[in-house]
Design a protein around this motif. Structure first.
Motif, PDB file in Angstrom:
ATOM      1  N   LYS A 688       0.819  -1.201   0.000  1.00  0.00           N
ATOM      2  CA  LYS A 688       0.000   0.000   0.000  1.00  0.00           C
ATOM      3  C   LYS A 688       0.859   1.260   0.000  1.00  0.00           C
ATOM      4  CE  LYS A 688      -2.493   0.059   3.585  1.00  0.00           C
ATOM      5  NZ  LYS A 688      -3.584  -0.335   4.493  1.00  0.00           N
ATOM      6  N   MET A 689       1.916   1.254   0.779  1.00  0.00           N
ATOM      7  CA  MET A 689       2.804   2.404   0.832  1.00  0.00           C
ATOM      8  C   MET A 689       3.542   2.608  -0.495  1.00  0.00           C
ATOM      9  SD  MET A 689       2.362   3.882   3.707  1.00  0.00           S
ATOM     10  CE  MET A 689       0.638   3.409   3.467  1.00  0.00           C
ATOM     11  N   GLU A 690       3.913   1.500  -1.143  1.00  0.00           N
ATOM     12  CA  GLU A 690       4.533   1.602  -2.464  1.00  0.00           C
ATOM     13  C   GLU A 690       3.558   2.211  -3.466  1.00  0.00           C
ATOM     14  OE1 GLU A 690       7.582   0.970  -3.606  1.00  0.00           O
ATOM     15  OE2 GLU A 690       8.330   0.479  -1.609  1.00  0.00           O
ATOM     16  N   PHE A 691       2.316   1.795  -3.356  1.00  0.00           N
ATOM     17  CA  PHE A 691       1.317   2.317  -4.285  1.00  0.00           C
ATOM     18  C   PHE A 691       1.073   3.806  -4.040  1.00  0.00           C
ATOM     19  CE2 PHE A 691      -2.952   3.101  -5.905  1.00  0.00           C
ATOM     20  CZ  PHE A 691      -2.849   2.542  -7.162  1.00  0.00           C
ATOM     21  N   LYS A 692       1.049   4.208  -2.765  1.00  0.00           N
ATOM     22  CA  LYS A 692       0.894   5.622  -2.429  1.00  0.00           C
ATOM     23  C   LYS A 692       1.967   6.469  -3.106  1.00  0.00           C
ATOM     24  CE  LYS A 692       1.331   8.677   1.603  1.00  0.00           C
ATOM     25  NZ  LYS A 692       2.583   9.324   1.203  1.00  0.00           N
ATOM     26  N   LYS A 693       3.196   5.991  -3.061  1.00  0.00           N
ATOM     27  CA  LYS A 693       4.285   6.738  -3.689  1.00  0.00           C
ATOM     28  C   LYS A 693       4.080   6.846  -5.193  1.00  0.00           C
ATOM     29  CE  LYS A 693       7.691   5.228  -0.240  1.00  0.00           C
ATOM     30  NZ  LYS A 693       8.914   4.404  -0.002  1.00  0.00           N
ATOM     31  N   ALA A 694       3.609   5.771  -5.810  1.00  0.00           N
ATOM     32  CA  ALA A 694       3.396   5.780  -7.251  1.00  0.00           C
ATOM     33  C   ALA A 694       2.331   6.799  -7.643  1.00  0.00           C
ATOM     34  CB  ALA A 694       2.988   4.382  -7.727  1.00  0.00           C
ATOM     35  N   VAL A 695       1.262   6.890  -6.861  1.00  0.00           N
ATOM     36  CA  VAL A 695       0.199   7.856  -7.150  1.00  0.00           C
ATOM     37  C   VAL A 695       0.717   9.279  -7.014  1.00  0.00           C
ATOM     38  CG1 VAL A 695      -2.023   8.754  -6.362  1.00  0.00           C
ATOM     39  CG2 VAL A 695      -1.673   6.283  -6.517  1.00  0.00           C
ATOM     40  N   GLU A 696       1.441   9.548  -5.939  1.00  0.00           N
ATOM     41  CA  GLU A 696       1.933  10.901  -5.705  1.00  0.00           C
ATOM     42  C   GLU A 696       2.990  11.309  -6.722  1.00  0.00           C
ATOM     43  OE1 GLU A 696       3.106  10.600  -1.628  1.00  0.00           O
ATOM     44  OE2 GLU A 696       1.124  11.227  -0.885  1.00  0.00           O
ATOM     45  N   GLN A 697       3.779  10.359  -7.197  1.00  0.00           N
ATOM     46  CA  GLN A 697       4.759  10.670  -8.239  1.00  0.00           C
ATOM     47  C   GLN A 697       4.082  11.103  -9.534  1.00  0.00           C
ATOM     48  OE1 GLN A 697       7.191   7.142  -8.494  1.00  0.00           O
ATOM     49  NE2 GLN A 697       8.391   7.663  -6.673  1.00  0.00           N
TER      50      GLN A 697
END
Length: 745
Positions: A688-697
């Motif tokens: 989930k945290m990896e996905f959060k970073k991908a969205v914000e990038q």
């Protein structure tokens, strides 16, 4: 002979056989691990052949659809039909059989993470670890539905608090004994457990029946030194509408202030506006507006659960209605706790005639709850156009212009700090009543199912057809990918059949409540989803045959609803759609865009039910396939929209590639739902945290609609805004990553 008997007998035989196999399979821990391993590897194989399947579908499309790729076909549902008695018998038989089988089987591992399946206009908000959490699966399992149903906690531990008896006695005098829930009971527990996560302790639950009672209850709670958790229908997905857990380290007890009894809706200004008490439901708003041949402000995926209007304002909920924008108003009556933490201020921004004095407005509005006939409320309540409040906005009137500006900003998100403080307040003030615009109903309406060969094609259609002009926006534009289509078909037919049979209303709400009650029984947490997944293919396909064919041929689909609002809006948009289709399909061996119009009410309802079933179907699929699930919602920049790329730069991330990536969205707004399925060996929190970073990038913002709750840390400006509303941290402490202690210390 009788069809119901035949189908039910066949189903019971199948269930008996499956139970026998299940008991054998799960008789040892090694067998369970083998089962999990097989499920995980089945998903890996699905990923490996995905490209090949896509190529195969393109070949099928080329050979079978080339001859008629410009045509729009009328829907022809060739699926078999069964009676309501048959469906009820099937459901009862399946549930009973699985309950018996479940009683002899081993329970699901506690580390398994599952989505709630609560229907939503957007997916659950992305979680960020609170300071008291760890990054282990075991910790996060305490938030999922399996473990949060545990009622072993003593929810009356707050009763040792010195002022407990005095406060509960005072609340009882205000609202009556039956509306103050103190003892541990099933009736009280439903107010303490969140729809997706969260289970906390409360001194009591108080349910005022008038606005004056609500204010008096708030004053009593604040004076006693307790904290307040405002609650509507308790359909929130991020834990913000239930008390904090006993591990929150806040010595102050919590009182849940349920506003659900305050459900009055009365028309204003000849039906162009509605005055809604805090507990009024979104579905009921639509019915009230319908009496004036108008529409309410929101249509949510969870509309059959009738979430409260006040919660929509407190979160800035959006939904499917592209022309209307998110729930928003600058006209409200609400309470806030002063900086001393002991006194309450009533703030009146309603802007209605005769409401200048706060005491007068409370009595005036409470009087409206007396039975009146023939819709006399329309002549009783009017806007005071001579006051600034009476001229203030009761909807986000600039949203159509905003959404068509295809720049790098997002259309809407939960941390937006604009507007009156009730908007996106997330429980930091107590909303009593709000004024909302109603909207013209389309003179005619047409629904199209549009299948595209790529997401890029769909995004181009969004830009050139849907958002080309703010004057003729479509009513709605929803999107789903191939994984969404497949999962709804594989695990959502039961819910689609129920919605198709009963419509969106009280019957479906009661059936959903029954499901939740069954799941609250220890050992039966997953039995309903197991049953629905098992009997899924006994039910007819949810969509007409031509749409099922399109769904299995293409990977990207739009549900475009177009309305005529009296100035040629429908035809202008359809002209753009026709030109787009002709351009994309010209001089090609196969269709890039395939358009099907739903020409009957039955088919229109089938498509809408299919869309609404997405979130529950994902949970059912995860349970049936024995995998974990994660649901998130986020807003992408208006000039973007491609799926955020999942990082595989590390071994951990590579192992966490999802088995299924189910994307469906409010396509016009670029507000995306994403449900991701993972194997049992994956740490879902890390994924989930990896996905959060991908969205914000990619310039996206999370969460988009369902609030930060206790699961997501809000940006600093949003936190400061909430502190200004509630300086003593008495209202809903701990929301959005804020401290839980008094005065935020």
């Amino acid at each position: 002979p009788d069809q119901m008997s035949v189908v039910t007998l066949q189903l019971l035989r199948s269930i008996t056989t499956t139970q026998s196999k299940q008991h054998s399979l799960f008789s040892s821990s090694s067998s369970r691990r083998a089962s999990n391993y097989l499920a995980w590897n089945r998903g890996r194989l699905q990923r490996q052949v995905k490209l090949k399947q896509s190529n195969d579908r393109n070949l099928v499309s080329s050979s079978k659809n080339n001859s008629n790729h410009h045509s729009r076909s009328n829907n022809d549902n060739n699926s078999f039909h069964i009676s309501s008695n048959t469906l009820v018998a099937i459901a009862a038989s399946a549930l009973g059989g699985f309950a018996l089988g479940r009683s002899t089987s081993t329970s699901t591992p506690s580390s398994r993470v599952l989505p709630s399946g609560l229907p939503r206009s957007c997916c659950d908000c992305l979680c960020e670890a609170n300071t008291t959490n760890t990054n282990t699966n075991a910790n996060h399992s305490s938030k999922n539905d399996d473990s949060s149903n545990s009622n072993s906690n003593d929810i009356n531990t707050c009763c040792s608090w010195d002022n407990a008896k005095q406060l509960t006695a005072k609340l009882t005098r205000i609202v009556g004994e039956e509306h103050v829930l103190q003892k541990k009971s099933a009736a009280k527990s439903i107010y303490l457990k969140g729809a997706r996560l969260g289970y906390g302790e409360a001194l009591c639950v108080v349910r005022p029946g008038t606005l004056s009672e609500a204010v008096e209850c708030l004053k009593a709670i604040v004076e006693s030194g307790a904290v307040v958790v405002p609650q509507g229908a308790n359909t929130g997905l991020t834990g913000g509408s239930v008390p904090r857990s006993s591990g929150s380290h806040d010595p102050r007890p919590s009182v849940v202030l349920s506003m659900r009894r305050l459900n009055l809706i009365t028309p204003m200004d000849d039906g162009t506006k509605l005055l809604c008490f805090a507990g009024a439901g979104i579905a009921d708003v639509g019915k009230s507006a319908n009496a004036f041949d108008r529409e309410g402000h929101s249509v949510l995926g969870s509309i059959f659960l009738n979430p409260s209007v006040a919660a929509g304002v407190a979160f800035g909920s959006g939904g499917t209605q592209l022309r209307k924008g998110p729930a928003y108003t600058d006209r409200a009556l609400y309470c806030r706790v002063n900086a001393d933490g002991k006194t309450v201020e009533v703030v009146n921004k309603l802007g209605i005639v005769g409401s200048a004095n706060n005491d007068d407005v409370l009595q005036m509005l409470d009087n409206l709850q007396q039975p009146l006939k023939d819709n006399h409320h329309a002549t009783v309540i009017r806007s005071d156009t001579n006051s600034p409040n009476g001229r203030a906005k009761a909807s986000d009137s600039q949203y159509p212009k905003k959404v068509c500006m295809l720049d790098g900003s997002v259309a809407r998100f939960n941390a937006d700090t604009s507007g009156l403080e009730v908007n996106r307040s997330e429980g930091k003030v107590l909303i009593l009543a709000t004024v909302h615009d109603t909207f013209p109903r389309a003179q005619t309406s047409r629904l199209f199912w549009i299948s595209c060969d790529s997401l890029e094609t769909a995004l181009d259609l969004r830009k050139r057809v849907c958002l080309a002009s703010e004057a003729d926006l479509p009513t709605s534009c929803e999107y789903m990918d191939r994984d969404s289509f497949d999962i709804i078909d594989q695990s959502g037919r039961v819910l689609c059949a129920v919605i198709h049979m009963f419509g969106v209303g009280e019957v479906v709400r009661r059936l959903w409540d029954l499901k939740l009650r069954i799941e609250s029984i220890s050992g039966l947490e997953l039995v309903c989803d197991q049953a629905m997944h098992f009997v899924n293919n006994v039910f007819p396909q949810a969509l007409p045959s031509n749409l099922m064919k399109a769904g299995r041929t293409f990977d990207h689909h739009l549900m475009l609803e177009v309305g005529e609002y009296g100035d040629g809006t429908e035809q202008r948009l359809l002209d753009r759609l026709n030109a787009f289709e002709a351009e994309y399909n010209a001089n090609k061996h196969q269709s890039s865009v395939q358009i099907h119009e739903c020409t009957t009410t039955k088919d229109v309802n089938a498509v809408k039910a299919f869309r609404f079933a997405a979130a529950p179907a994902f949970r059912t699929w995860c349970v049936g396939e024995n995998v974990q699930g994660l649901s998130v919602d986020y807003a992408l920049p208006k000039n973007g929209g491609l799926a955020p790329e999942m990082s595989i730069s590390t071994a951990t991330a590579a192992a966490a590639i999802p088995l299924k990536r189910m994307r469906y969205s409010h396509f016009g707004c670029n507000v995306v739902h994403e449900d991701l399925a993972y194997g049992l060996d994956v740490n879902v929190h890390d994924a989930k945290m990896e996905f959060k970073k991908a969205v914000e990038q990619d310039g996206g913002k999370l969460p988009a609609e369902h609030g930060h709750g206790t699961e997501y840390k809000a940006p600093l400006d949003a936190q400061e805004r909430w502190k200004g509303m509630d300086p003593s941290n008495t209202m809903n402490p701990g929301v959005g990553g804020l401290p839980v202690s008094a005065n935020y210390k």
